[in-house]
Design a protein around this motif. Structure first.
Motif: not given
Length: 293
Positions: A48-55, A60-73
């Motif tokens: 799980q990303p912790v630092s500012g750059p990691e988050i 960026q990965a969430l937005l770029t995922c071509p099928v929208g498979a990444i989400g957040t609680e």
């Protein structure tokens, strides 16, 4: 949009997750390698990303995922907007990664070259208002270089909006039948002093790479960097002609470049000498294996 009810068990607990619609295209692992990992047949959140750059990278990965498979609680709208505004992401010398990979090209990367004689789009991201507006602010798109038939995505929409000239090889032209410029044969085509279009049949009959200023090589699915093996790699499956692929890899030994910017697979920057050695090593490996790989 990702569905928390389809959240993969392979994700570690926390805010970010990958759901079962993942197509394992590698996009998230390229953008946020600290947080995402290939686990079984899918990508998943291994940290799980912790630092500012990691988050930031995870969004960026969430937005770029071509099928929208990444989400957040729980989503942070301000951080989403910051990640949105980071695309196209600069690489070097007016070259940027577009982001917003398209499912139509199985999540292939696309790139922008800003050039005084007209900007180039290499393969196509999703057709989005955000990218259209950024491209307009940066002078539009004059050329759309299509590396091969698999990664044309929304290139027709970008061509229509900007009046851009699409470039594709005759052997793959069915994927863009109304393209404005068709490359014939296997000879290198020069456009101005900075661009060389090099046919590299193998993965498909009409695969091509674009060499820009003898520094940046846009490779489609012909070459990519394997960060685990720390080596250049080329296709071992989904190949139109294996013997032609070996010949096309050998062809790259005649060219000087420092960057490999791939459609699928990681990018890398090495010295021209180290890059040449990498290509030599790849060619030698493939020659030893012959056409049986």
């Amino acid at each position: 949009m990702a569905d928390r009810n389809k959240r993969l068990d392979s994700n570690i607990p926390g805010n970010f997750y990958v759901d079962a619609t993942c197509i394992n295209c590698d996009t998230c692992r390229q953008l946020a390698p600290v947080s995402f990992e290939e686990i079984g047949r899918y990508s998943a959140v291994s940290h799980q990303p912790v630092s500012g750059p990691e988050i930031h990278q995870a969004y960026q990965a969430l937005l770029t995922c071509p099928v929208g498979a990444i989400g957040t609680e729980q989503s942070d709208k301000a951080l989403v907007q910051t990640a949105m505004g980071s695309f196209p992401s600069p690489i070097e010398d007016g070259v940027s990664y577009c982001g917003f990979n398209s499912e139509k090209s199985f999540g292939a990367n696309s790139f922008l070259i800003e050039h005084p004689d007209g900007n180039w789009l290499i393969d196509s991201p999703r057709y989005l208002k955000h990218l259209v507006e950024v491209f307009e602010r940066r002078g539009g798109i004059a050329h759309i270089f299509l590396t091969h038939q698999d990664d044309v995505a929304d290139s027709d929409k970008y061509a229509a909006h900007f009046g851009a000239k699409r470039i594709i090889h005759r052997a793959d032209v069915e994927a863009a039948s109304t393209a404005e410029q068709i490359i014939e044969g296997e000879e290198t085509t020069r456009i101005g002093s900075d661009f060389q279009i090099i046919p590299v049949p193998g993965h498909t009959a009409g695969s091509m790479v674009l060499l820009y200023r003898e520094t940046f090589l846009f490779t489609g699915d012909h070459l990519w960097w394997n960060p685990h093996a720390k080596s250049l790699e080329a296709p071992t499956r989904l190949i139109w002609n294996k013997a032609a692929l070996i010949e096309s890899l050998e062809k790259m030994l005649a060219y000087r470049f420092k960057w490999v910017l791939a459609g699928h697979g990681d990018r890398v920057c090495l010295s021209a000498e180290d890059m040449h050695a990498q290509v030599q090593s790849l060619v030698a490996r493939r020659q030893r294996r012959g056409i049986s790989f």
